[in-house]
Design a protein around this motif. Structure first.
Motif, short mmCIF file in Angstrom:
data_model
loop_
_atom_site.label_atom_id
_atom_site.label_comp_id
_atom_site.label_asym_id
_atom_site.label_seq_id
_atom_site.Cartn_x
_atom_site.Cartn_y
_atom_site.Cartn_z
N LYS A 153 0.82 -1.22 0.00
CA LYS A 153 0.00 0.00 0.00
C LYS A 153 0.85 1.26 0.00
O LYS A 153 0.34 2.35 0.24
CB LYS A 153 -0.94 0.00 1.21
CG LYS A 153 -1.96 -1.13 1.18
CD LYS A 153 -2.93 -1.03 2.35
CE LYS A 153 -3.98 -2.15 2.28
NZ LYS A 153 -4.92 -2.08 3.44
N SER A 155 2.30 2.92 -2.46
CA SER A 155 1.88 3.87 -3.48
C SER A 155 0.50 4.44 -3.16
O SER A 155 0.25 5.64 -3.30
CB SER A 155 1.86 3.20 -4.86
OG SER A 155 1.54 4.12 -5.86
N GLU A 156 -0.39 3.57 -2.69
CA GLU A 156 -1.75 4.01 -2.37
C GLU A 156 -1.75 5.04 -1.24
O GLU A 156 -2.46 6.05 -1.31
CB GLU A 156 -2.58 2.79 -1.97
CG GLU A 156 -4.01 3.10 -1.57
CD GLU A 156 -4.75 1.87 -1.09
OE1 GLU A 156 -5.60 2.01 -0.19
OE2 GLU A 156 -4.45 0.76 -1.59
N SER A 199 0.42 7.16 -0.51
CA SER A 199 0.98 8.43 -0.97
C SER A 199 0.18 9.05 -2.11
O SER A 199 0.66 9.98 -2.77
CB SER A 199 2.43 8.22 -1.42
OG SER A 199 2.48 7.35 -2.55
N GLY A 237 -0.44 7.78 -4.93
CA GLY A 237 0.25 7.53 -6.19
C GLY A 237 1.51 8.34 -6.40
O GLY A 237 2.06 8.37 -7.51
N ARG A 238 2.02 8.95 -5.34
CA ARG A 238 3.20 9.82 -5.48
C ARG A 238 4.50 9.08 -5.17
O ARG A 238 5.58 9.67 -5.27
CB ARG A 238 3.07 11.05 -4.58
CG ARG A 238 1.96 12.00 -5.04
CD ARG A 238 1.87 13.24 -4.19
NE ARG A 238 3.16 13.89 -4.13
CZ ARG A 238 3.80 14.20 -2.99
NH1 ARG A 238 3.25 13.87 -1.82
NH2 ARG A 238 4.95 14.82 -3.02
N LEU A 244 6.41 5.67 -6.54
CA LEU A 244 6.34 4.62 -7.55
C LEU A 244 7.67 3.90 -7.64
O LEU A 244 8.70 4.41 -7.22
CB LEU A 244 5.97 5.22 -8.91
CG LEU A 244 4.59 5.92 -8.99
CD1 LEU A 244 4.42 6.59 -10.35
CD2 LEU A 244 3.46 4.93 -8.73
N SER A 245 7.64 2.70 -8.20
CA SER A 245 8.83 1.87 -8.33
C SER A 245 9.38 1.96 -9.76
O SER A 245 8.99 2.83 -10.54
CB SER A 245 8.50 0.43 -7.96
OG SER A 245 7.48 -0.07 -8.81
N ASN A 301 3.62 0.33 -9.32
CA ASN A 301 3.26 0.47 -7.91
C ASN A 301 3.55 -0.79 -7.11
O ASN A 301 3.01 -0.99 -6.02
CB ASN A 301 1.78 0.86 -7.76
CG ASN A 301 0.84 -0.14 -8.41
OD1 ASN A 301 1.25 -1.23 -8.80
ND2 ASN A 301 -0.43 0.23 -8.53
N LYS A 302 4.43 -1.65 -7.63
CA LYS A 302 4.84 -2.86 -6.92
C LYS A 302 6.27 -2.69 -6.43
O LYS A 302 7.15 -2.29 -7.19
CB LYS A 302 4.75 -4.08 -7.83
CG LYS A 302 3.35 -4.35 -8.39
CD LYS A 302 2.35 -4.68 -7.29
CE LYS A 302 0.99 -5.01 -7.90
NZ LYS A 302 -0.03 -5.26 -6.84
N TYR A 347 12.30 2.76 0.96
CA TYR A 347 10.91 3.01 1.34
C TYR A 347 10.79 4.25 2.23
O TYR A 347 10.00 5.16 1.94
CB TYR A 347 10.31 1.81 2.05
CG TYR A 347 10.45 0.50 1.31
CD1 TYR A 347 10.44 0.45 -0.08
CD2 TYR A 347 10.58 -0.71 2.00
CE1 TYR A 347 10.57 -0.76 -0.76
CE2 TYR A 347 10.70 -1.92 1.33
CZ TYR A 347 10.71 -1.93 -0.04
OH TYR A 347 10.84 -3.12 -0.70
N CYS A 375 10.19 8.31 -7.55
CA CYS A 375 10.42 6.97 -8.10
C CYS A 375 11.65 6.38 -7.42
O CYS A 375 12.72 7.00 -7.44
CB CYS A 375 10.62 7.05 -9.61
SG CYS A 375 11.15 5.50 -10.39
#
Length: 403
Positions: free
Chosen positions: A50, A52-53, A55, A57-58, A60-61, A66-67, A96, A113
């Motif tokens: 979670k 990415s969720e 944040s 969507g702010r 990202l990998s 988003n994994k 992270y 990212c």
């Protein structure tokens, strides 16, 4: 009426451009190195499913996906382990907490990212330009950049975080580590800029490997202490080279079984400190973080070590080391330091005899087979910032005095 319609349409278009995806800026700061860079052995404490969720969507990998996690140097293995949820590769990683700190301190139109690259148990010679891990790392940056372009977002890499050195210590590779890390910085800077077309240099946020005392040949009184040369090289590049910036030495943190790998909280702490340096670089293009010696002056049986900042002692977080981590080693292999006193931004080391030709050290000690803040190679000096979160622990060093 027609003119009013055209004006309204133009205003709507400008408004949608200002509020749309084209205003997004992707700041990519990945981590690269060996097992500490990958977070191996560190129990997962971040809910990466979670990340990415949480944040919006702010965060990202690689590839702006988003994994997170399951870091492998082979893409197929990584993909398979993400699909099946292979728990044995779900480790805590400094990336992270770094990303969370960055996203909290950057504007809502900025996306962070981050990912980890490299290979565990690998010497620097197998991570530099021309090797598979290096190329895969670049490929991950490239696919992230291309996805940003596809979305109409800006993309650049202000820095990468370097976490490697342990293998060159305990495998006694005896390469010119400083020269190889310097060349890596030049190569990665050039290669990333060729991908992103950015003008800004890519800085190396450099941690410091502190696993000296788990090396099987380690003798802290050895005048030519090879293990200390790796840590010394990292400190000198942070201090003297404009492409490098200070991350943190890792001795103030806990290690799994007090051995090779940072634990989950240690990884999280490193990430937060790296984020402070990254924010400086994003905002000003450089960072003044880092605590290290800038001058060492012998005075008969005393040595004065001057630092770049005011300093203080801390024997609570890091267990007190003999002479707070300082030693003065003669060419015969004897430690002649007997007392250490602090004054503002310097320490005075009193010795039992002349210090000419000696090696002045900090953090070159520790219990054989142990790493970390209680028993490993360590010291008790940090910057005197009243904000505990911004205090910086001194980099390990080993410097020769002139005869």
């Amino acid at each position: 009426m027609r003119h009013l319609f055209i004006i309204a349409l133009a205003l709507f278009f400008l408004s949608s451009c200002n509020n749309g995806e084209r205003t997004k800026v992707v700041v990519c700061i990945p981590v690269y190195g060996q097992s500490l860079a990958l977070g191996e052995d560190a129990e997962l404490i971040t809910d990466i499913d979670k990340l990415s969720e949480r944040s919006n969507g702010r965060i990202l990998s690689e590839g702006l996906g988003n994994k997170f996690g399951y870091y492998e140097d082979q893409g197929v293995k990584q993909w398979v382990k993400r699909v099946i949820g292979y728990n044995k590769r779900r480790f805590e990683n400094s990336a992270y907490s770094m990303a969370e700190s960055l996203s909290a301190n950057l504007g809502n139109d900025t996306i962070v990212c981050t990912f980890a690259g490299g290979r565990g148990g690998t010497a620097i010679s197998n991570l530099v330009k021309g090797t598979y891990p290096y190329q895969r790392f670049l490929d991950n940056i490239k696919c992230s950049y291309e996805e940003a372009v596809r979305k109409g977002w800006e993309f650049y890499v202000p820095a990468i975080c370097w976490m490697q050195g342990e293998s060159d210590m305990f495998d006694y590779t005896r390469v010119d580590y400083k020269q190889m890390l310097k060349q890596f910085s030049l190569d990665i800077n050039k290669d990333i800029k060729a991908i992103t077309r950015q003008e800004q240099d890519v800085r190396i946020i450099c941690y410091q490997s502190c696993c000296l005392s788990i090396c099987w040949k380690y003798n802290p009184n050895d005048y030519d202490c090879y293990e200390a040369s790796i840590a010394e090289s990292q400190m000198e590049l942070v201090r003297d080279d404009s492409l490098f910036a200070a991350g943190t030495p890792v001795y103030p943190f806990n290690f799994v079984r007090e051995r090779l790998h940072l634990d989950g909280e240690g990884q999280r702490s490193v990430g937060k400190l790296h984020a402070q340096t990254a924010l400086d670089i994003i905002r000003t293009g450089h960072s003044e973080r880092g605590l290290y010696p800038i001058n060492i002056r012998p005075m008969e049986t005393d040595v004065i070590v001057s630092f770049n900042k005011k300093i203080q002692l801390d024997t609570c977080h890091v267990t007190k080391a003999n002479n707070y981590g300082f030693s003065v080693i003669t060419p015969q292999g004897n430690d002649i330091a007997k007392q250490v006193a602090l004054m503002d931004s310097a320490v005075i080391i009193s010795c039992t005899q002349s210090t000419n030709g000696c090696s002045v050290r900090y953090g070159v000690n520790g219990t054989q087979g142990k790493t970390g803040r209680t028993s490993g190679a360590r010291g008790n000096i940090k910057s005197s910032d009243n904000n505990e979160d911004k205090s910086e622990w001194c980099y390990i060093f080993s410097l020769l005095l002139a005869d």
